[in-house]
Design an enzyme around this catalytic site. Sequence first.
Site, PDB file in Angstrom:
ATOM      1  N   LYS A   1      29.292  91.235  41.376  1.00 12.50           N
ATOM      2  CA  LYS A   1      29.315  90.851  40.235  1.00 12.50           C
ATOM      3  C   LYS A   1      27.778  90.620  40.006  1.00 12.50           C
ATOM      4  O   LYS A   1      26.440  90.933  41.129  1.00 12.50           O
ATOM      5  CB  LYS A   1      29.358  89.041  40.263  1.00 12.50           C
ATOM      6  CG  LYS A   1      29.107  88.494  39.060  1.00 12.50           C
ATOM      7  CD  LYS A   1      29.513  86.509  39.304  1.00 12.50           C
ATOM      8  CE  LYS A   1      29.338  85.952  38.359  1.00 12.50           C
ATOM      9  NZ  LYS A   1      29.557  84.573  38.167  1.00 12.50           N
TER      10      LYS A   1
ATOM     11  N   SER B   1      32.846  82.631  34.457  1.00 13.12           N
ATOM     12  CA  SER B   1      32.358  83.639  34.855  1.00 13.12           C
ATOM     13  C   SER B   1      32.082  85.034  35.331  1.00 13.12           C
ATOM     14  O   SER B   1      32.401  85.742  34.645  1.00 13.12           O
ATOM     15  CB  SER B   1      30.386  83.454  34.439  1.00 13.12           C
ATOM     16  OG  SER B   1      30.374  82.985  35.695  1.00 13.12           O
TER      17      SER B   1
ATOM     18  N   SER C   1      33.795  79.031  38.161  1.00 10.25           N
ATOM     19  CA  SER C   1      33.428  80.930  38.080  1.00 10.25           C
ATOM     20  C   SER C   1      34.194  81.841  39.199  1.00 10.25           C
ATOM     21  O   SER C   1      34.039  82.286  38.539  1.00 10.25           O
ATOM     22  CB  SER C   1      31.970  81.524  37.751  1.00 10.25           C
ATOM     23  OG  SER C   1      31.578  80.379  36.677  1.00 10.25           O
TER      24      SER C   1
HETATM   25  N1  GLN Z   1      32.017  77.598  33.258  1.00  9.17           N
HETATM   26  C1  GLN Z   1      31.180  76.428  33.250  1.00  9.17           C
HETATM   27  C2  GLN Z   1      29.663  76.677  33.356  1.00  9.17           C
HETATM   28  O1  GLN Z   1      29.928  76.889  32.023  1.00  9.17           O
HETATM   29  C3  GLN Z   1      31.092  77.110  35.208  1.00  9.17           C
HETATM   30  C4  GLN Z   1      30.363  78.281  35.354  1.00  9.17           C
HETATM   31  C5  GLN Z   1      30.590  78.867  37.064  1.00  9.17           C
HETATM   32  O2  GLN Z   1      30.995  78.388  37.572  1.00  9.17           O
HETATM   33  N2  GLN Z   1      29.122  79.831  37.147  1.00  9.17           N
HETATM   34  O3  GLN Z   1      29.176  76.381  33.032  1.00  9.17           O
END
Ligand code: GLN
Length: 489
Positions: free
Chosen positions: A78, A153, A177
Amino acid sequence: MDPLKDSARAIARDVNARTTSAAEVAEALIPHVERVDAQLGAYLELTPELMREHARRVDARVAAGENLPLAGVPVAIKDNMCLTGTRTTAGSKILETFVAPYTATAVQRLLDAGALPIGKTNLDEFAMGSSGENSALGLTRNPYDLDRVPGGSSAGSASAVGGFEATLSLGSDTGGSIREPAAFCNVVGFKPTYGRVSRYGLIAFASSLDQIGPFARCVEDAALVYDVIAGKDPLDATSVDREVEPAAGALRDDLRGVRVGVVKEFTLDDLDAASRAVYEAAYADLERLGAELVDVTLPTAEYGLATYYLIAPAECSSNLARFDGVRYGLRVDGADVGEMYERTRAAGFGPEVKRRILIGTYALSSGYYDAYYLKAQKARTRIAEDFARAFERCDLIVSPAASSPAFRFNAKSDPVTMYLMDYYTIPGSLAGLPSLSVPCGAALPEDGTRPMPMGLQMTSPLFTERALLGYAHAYERATMHAEKLTPVA
Ligand code: GLN
């Protein structure tokens, strides 16, 4: 041997036995990824020369008699994790040209274990999002329906493994995410206990929640990665100095005697009928494997999202202050230093990142701190206590990993609808618990033409990763849902 399809364990076994070489794996993968990624867009940058260089190193080490747990296994990273000499953008314009001068500990451990870096994967900007659509640098598609999002994400890391462009990948999970995109892309996604894996070299979003973990096509491969990356790191003071029991060779095949908690507040009633049927079948399968289903309650779980959306933005507003046009990446000049900061940040950050910085700054400001941030911290403690109480009655908790299967691009235009995707993942994140998503079937969306994969979330007490991976392995071996779908790309 098929380096495009085989498990990490099989590839490493063959490379260590020298029935194939890391170089052969790399040469098979590079043209394949270049072709498939033209459709999927999982990668922001491919690193074929680096991959070849590591393949040569791995082959030399194996020839010298070393046995490497990930010998010759292709991995994707990532793009919020540093890898020396590669661009590390966090999916943001503000870091579009930033080249990492060092390597994240988790990434380094994978490379030391013999893994081959294919490239850096796309993500929602600074890991803020649930669909991948918040990346400022590219569009990643779902390998099981190109008109749908891969989840976020860790969009590219999930899409790459689900689309057979990588055997393994690393993602980061702050509120879901890893687990949510894993569910969308038909792969296993595993978030270890907070503090289990070093965050050194991970671009910080919300430091009290961020955790690195693997994506893989089977639980055993996820366990293999976990064994390599977990453990204390002197470079991350929040990494925990506690023995890591190796998981990969010790996974169970049944659930006899295991008490599985079904959470009253995580009702399936809000899901559409097809999705609900998938989870009902999954719970029945757990019982068939010998588990006892017990009802548990997490009375404060309903405050999870509200709590998270104060704590995570508060921490992000502080962490992202460092992107000021002076130290990293983009700079837009102005008449004085103040104007330079303003112009750089206005041009460099996307709308969701700006929204979070504004909310977080507000929540931390004097006069509002007690009402919002402090209150949220108290709620966080209550949520963690609820889990601890529930775990007196069960060994693990199951639920859907996401509120729906993968949706179409642009289907969720207001932020709150998007935030609701993480309804099931966020409470466990606030409690720091180890949690994973394992494929549990597929449902045809009402607006869809192909059945979309879904994930069963399993969450267990702090530092019980080995047991958790064992439960998931037993369920996976008995059901083998991932293999019932074929990617379209
Ligand atoms: N979807 C959540 C957010 O937007 C979690 C994102 C994540 O785990 N990095 O913060």
